[in-house]
Motif scaffolding. Structure first.
Motif, PDB file in Angstrom:
ATOM      1  N   ASN A  88       0.798  -1.226   0.000  1.00  0.00           N
ATOM      2  CA  ASN A  88       0.000   0.000   0.000  1.00  0.00           C
ATOM      3  C   ASN A  88       0.828   1.272   0.000  1.00  0.00           C
ATOM      4  OD1 ASN A  88      -2.462  -1.372   0.001  1.00  0.00           O
ATOM      5  ND2 ASN A  88      -2.348  -1.658   2.210  1.00  0.00           N
ATOM      6  N   ASN A  89       2.022   1.261   0.613  1.00  0.00           N
ATOM      7  CA  ASN A  89       2.894   2.438   0.694  1.00  0.00           C
ATOM      8  C   ASN A  89       2.124   3.642   1.238  1.00  0.00           C
ATOM      9  OD1 ASN A  89       5.305   3.772   0.494  1.00  0.00           O
ATOM     10  ND2 ASN A  89       5.014   4.360  -1.644  1.00  0.00           N
ATOM     11  N   LEU A  90       1.521   3.440   2.396  1.00  0.00           N
ATOM     12  CA  LEU A  90       0.672   4.454   3.007  1.00  0.00           C
ATOM     13  C   LEU A  90       1.458   5.644   3.535  1.00  0.00           C
ATOM     14  CD1 LEU A  90      -1.573   2.063   5.098  1.00  0.00           C
ATOM     15  CD2 LEU A  90      -2.123   3.128   2.915  1.00  0.00           C
ATOM     16  N   LYS A  91       0.809   6.797   3.522  1.00  0.00           N
ATOM     17  CA  LYS A  91       1.370   7.989   4.135  1.00  0.00           C
ATOM     18  C   LYS A  91       0.638   8.182   5.455  1.00  0.00           C
ATOM     19  CE  LYS A  91       2.245  12.880   3.355  1.00  0.00           C
ATOM     20  NZ  LYS A  91       2.088  13.988   2.408  1.00  0.00           N
ATOM     21  N   GLY A  92       1.395   8.264   6.537  1.00  0.00           N
ATOM     22  CA  GLY A  92       0.783   8.424   7.855  1.00  0.00           C
ATOM     23  C   GLY A  92       1.116   7.228   8.735  1.00  0.00           C
ATOM     24  N   LEU A  93       0.255   6.961   9.728  1.00  0.00           N
ATOM     25  CA  LEU A  93       0.499   5.857  10.652  1.00  0.00           C
ATOM     26  C   LEU A  93       0.493   4.525   9.926  1.00  0.00           C
ATOM     27  CD1 LEU A  93      -1.473   6.734  13.901  1.00  0.00           C
ATOM     28  CD2 LEU A  93       0.988   6.773  13.504  1.00  0.00           C
ATOM     29  N   HIS A  94       1.483   3.715  10.254  1.00  0.00           N
ATOM     30  CA  HIS A  94       1.710   2.486   9.510  1.00  0.00           C
ATOM     31  C   HIS A  94       2.292   1.435  10.454  1.00  0.00           C
ATOM     32  CE1 HIS A  94       2.422   0.322   5.825  1.00  0.00           C
ATOM     33  NE2 HIS A  94       3.721   0.237   6.037  1.00  0.00           N
ATOM     34  N   LEU A  95       1.778   0.206  10.382  1.00  0.00           N
ATOM     35  CA  LEU A  95       2.323  -0.905  11.163  1.00  0.00           C
ATOM     36  C   LEU A  95       3.389  -1.610  10.342  1.00  0.00           C
ATOM     37  CD1 LEU A  95      -0.975  -2.391  12.587  1.00  0.00           C
ATOM     38  CD2 LEU A  95       0.824  -1.270  13.882  1.00  0.00           C
TER      39      LEU A  95
END
Length: 108
Positions: free
Chosen positions: A47-54
């Protein structure tokens, strides 16, 4: 440089660790029935998320233990580190209640 809090050894420099990627990726229940495209999605696409990430991390040049990190990918702020099996954030953390068809991280 990040200072990462190993839940076993305490805070250490980033150079001692190796990232294992997203902590919420689960192994398919029956990999033999996946198409090549589905298998590629599991292996390579994130996903390469921006923000909180596990994230999963290993203390490569320390205790050698895997652990999970709740980190903000935009600011690099580390919110919390925990051993596998410990809940980090109830909203983001599917590990203790992965839902139907999903296996818990670390229990594969």
């Amino acid at each position: 440089m990040l200072r990462i809090p190993c839940p076993y050894c305490g805070v250490r420099d980033q150079t001692e660790f190796l990232s294992g990627g997203e902590a919420t990726v689960t192994r398919p229940a029956d990999p033999a029935v996946l198409s090549d495209s589905e298998w590629a999605d599991y292996l390579f696409y994130r996903n390469n998320l921006k923000g909180l990430h596990l994230e999963l991390w290993v203390h490569r040049y320390g205790c050698g233990q895997w652990f999970r990190l709740l980190r903000d990918t935009a600011t690099h702020e580390i919110v919390r580190a925990a051993k596998l099996g410990e809940r980090l954030d109830p909203k983001l953390d599917p590990e203790l209640d992965p839902g139907p068809g999903r296996s818990a991280v670390g229990g594969q």
